[in-house]
Each structure stands twice: as C-alpha cells, then as structure tokens.
Design a protein around this motif. Structure first.
Motif, PDB file in Angstrom:
ATOM      1  N   ARG A   1      33.593  80.481  62.701  1.00  7.23           N
ATOM      2  CA  ARG A   1      33.613  80.902  61.296  1.00  7.23           C
ATOM      3  C   ARG A   1      33.667  79.667  60.398  1.00  7.23           C
ATOM      4  O   ARG A   1      34.108  78.600  60.832  1.00  7.23           O
ATOM      5  N   PRO A   2      33.244  79.799  59.129  1.00  8.31           N
ATOM      6  CA  PRO A   2      33.308  78.658  58.207  1.00  8.31           C
ATOM      7  C   PRO A   2      34.719  78.106  58.092  1.00  8.31           C
ATOM      8  O   PRO A   2      35.710  78.830  58.240  1.00  8.31           O
ATOM      9  N   MET A   3      34.791  76.810  57.806  1.00  9.32           N
ATOM     10  CA  MET A   3      36.077  76.125  57.759  1.00  9.32           C
ATOM     11  C   MET A   3      36.989  76.698  56.685  1.00  9.32           C
ATOM     12  O   MET A   3      38.211  76.748  56.867  1.00  9.32           O
ATOM     13  N   ALA A   4      36.433  77.142  55.554  1.00  5.54           N
ATOM     14  CA  ALA A   4      37.259  77.681  54.465  1.00  5.54           C
ATOM     15  C   ALA A   4      38.100  78.861  54.941  1.00  5.54           C
ATOM     16  O   ALA A   4      39.250  79.041  54.516  1.00  5.54           O
ATOM     17  N   GLU A   5      37.536  79.659  55.828  1.00  6.44           N
ATOM     18  CA  GLU A   5      38.285  80.797  56.362  1.00  6.44           C
ATOM     19  C   GLU A   5      39.446  80.317  57.227  1.00  6.44           C
ATOM     20  O   GLU A   5      40.528  80.902  57.217  1.00  6.44           O
TER      21      GLU A   5
END
Length: 323
Positions: free
Chosen positions: A142-146
């Motif tokens: 998953r994207p790092m922001a998540e």
C-alpha cells in the motif's frame, strides 16, 4: 589489492549531470577501483571522511557526492525533482561522466535507499553494494501515506510530508542544534506526543558527540545554513510517488553481491522491524547474495564506529577485487 602509503588529499570538483550540478569529494588514485559513497539525512559527503581515507590508503578511488538538495550540490525547488528515479539517475549520470562502467557502491540511510535502488534498476552498473542502517525492503503493498497514518501525526515522517511544516519548526533553533538533535536520536524518539513538533521532542545530547568534533559539526552547520533543509525533506515527500513509480519492480530481487552493516542500537532495528526482518530470513529472500554484520553502535555508524565499519567494508570489497 596492494596497499599504498597514503591516500592523498581530498579533491573537490563539480559535475553537471542529469540536470543538476553535483559536488563530489574524491580521495585516492584516479585509476583505482571506484567506490561510490552515498550519504543519508541530514548529512553530507563529509559523513564518509573516515571511509574515504581508509579506502584511498588501500588503493581505491573513493567518490563521495553531496546528494541533490545537500551541501554544494544543486537543490531544485520542485519536490518532484527528488524521486528515487532522479536520485538513481544522478548516480548513473555521475558514473557516465567519469566513464566508470561499474562501481562498488556504499550507502547509508537515504543513501542506502539510493544504493539499493541503483542495484534494482541498473544492476549492470554495480559490482557490489554495502548498505548501512537501512536494509532493502521490498515495495509495500500500500502507499506509504497509509502506513504513516497508522503511526499518528507525531511520527517524524508524517510531519515531514507537509511542505514547510518541518522547516518552520527547525527555524526555531540554530542549524547546529537541529543537526545535533538528529545526531542524538534514540530508539524511542521517532514519534512526538500529539500537538508537538518532532524537532521539539528530539533531545539534544547534553555532552559533545563522541564521534564528531565541534569543528566538524560546524562544517555541517555551515553547509545546511546555506542550502537549508527543504531539499533533504523533499526525499520524504516523494515516498508515495516512489511507491507509484517503482510498481514495475514489485517483488523484484537485488541480485548483486550485498553486505548490510547495522548498529545493534540503530533506530531502524526496532522501530521499523529491521531486526525481525533480518532474523526471519525476509531480507535474505529479497537479497539472496547477502552478508549481514550487526555491530555495536547506533544509526550514524560510519562515524561512530569508523574503524569497525572500515574493516567490514574493506574485507567485503577485497573479495571482489583482483590482487
């Protein structure tokens, strides 16, 4: 390799490569096997001063650039100019500029990330890789922001995402103090309480750093006073973009011979699951030709434990260098 009596003085020059000017510090014979040394955050070429001297004395050509955004190298204003593809592109362009077909690469912290991705994207240009502090982690699902969101707003990488936020907080201190706060980080320092800026939460060591003189700290501070922190912070702001850009290499392995050196008290060993990742065999599955050395020390290992790190690097490189 045959030893030489002295590595000579450090030479400084700049090269126009990949759309930026890179300042490079060089030590050792120009015809020696090239070793590219990539520093981390918040550092400079100077972070490798001990390794450069040791490598040069053994006949290697040590090349330590200020990465883009740092020191005397260009600092583009657009955050999008700091993706991992730009950073790997700088390394490849520098090798092209020097007409060096293949290189030994050594990276620490963010420089380790660049080194690992240089191996991933252009293994044809790498003889061996040595990573310090940050292992090669495969692309996350998953994207790092998540992933950051789960750590809360006090997590340092979360605070670094918002343009200008960290810079404003850092500006409350003189540059040397900001740097010393980072250089004194302990395991439990990575997330501040709610409503507290991470730089305020970091505790500056009350005593002088044992591995850095006041003069050396002043050299770092002088360069960061000039170049600022926005370029270095933009590396963190491109982590989600990097996740998108590296999709074609999802589940790809690092195939070049590799060594990983880490301090047993490094923040990454516990806070980012590094110890479990190493011991479970996950690291080895992603980097099949891997050696690991866990030694006494913290995060800024090549300065804190210079002699031990030098010995680990040289013994590894010797395996791949003709006598």
């Amino acid at each position: 390799m045959a030893s030489v009596d002295a590595g000579g003085e450090v030479r400084h020059w700049s090269a126009e490569v990949n759309g930026v000017s890179l300042h490079v510090a060089e030590q050792g014979p120009a015809d020696g096997p090239a070793v590219l040394l990539l520093h981390g955050f918040p550092e400079l070429w100077l972070s490798w001063r001990h390794q450069m001297a040791a490598l040069a004395a053994r006949g290697f050509r040590a090349l330590a650039p200020d990465l883009r955004g740092y020191g005397d190298s260009s600092a583009p204003t657009d955050p999008a100019a700091y993706t991992v593809l730009h950073l790997v592109g700088d390394a490849v362009a520098l090798l092209d500029h020097l007409r060096v077909p293949k290189v030994f690469v050594v990276g620490h912290d963010w420089g380790a990330q660049v080194a690992w991705h240089l191996c991933l994207l252009r293994p044809d240009r790498v003889r061996t890789v040595v990573g310090l502090g940050v292992p090669y982690f495969p692309r996350a699902p998953r994207p790092m922001a998540e992933l950051f969101a789960a750590r809360g707003d006090g997590f340092y990488m979360t605070q670094f995402q918002e343009p200008g936020r960290a810079e404003k907080a850092f500006a409350r201190y003189d540059v040397a103090t900001v740097l010393k706060k980072f250089y004194s980080i302990e395991l439990d320092d990575l997330a501040a309480p709610p409503g507290v800026e991470i730089i305020d939460f970091f505790q500056e060591s009350s005593s002088p750093l044992q591995w850095m003189t006041d003069k050396e700290l002043g050299q770092y501070a002088e360069k960061f006073q000039k170049s600022g922190f926005t370029g270095p912070l933009n590396y963190y702001r491109m982590m989600d973009t990097n996740w998108s850009l590296t999709a074609p290499w999802h589940d790809a392995k690092i195939t070049v011979p590799a060594k990983f050196i880490v301090g047993e008290k490094d923040i990454g060993m516990e806070s980012f699951g590094g110890k479990h990742y190493i011991e479970s065999g996950g690291f080895k599955s992603n980097v099949p030709d891997l050696e690991v050395a866990i030694i006494e020390g913290h995060h800024f290992l090549q300065q804190e434990q210079a002699e031990r790190v030098n010995a680990e690097i040289l013994s590894f490189l010797d395996k791949f260098t003709e006598n």
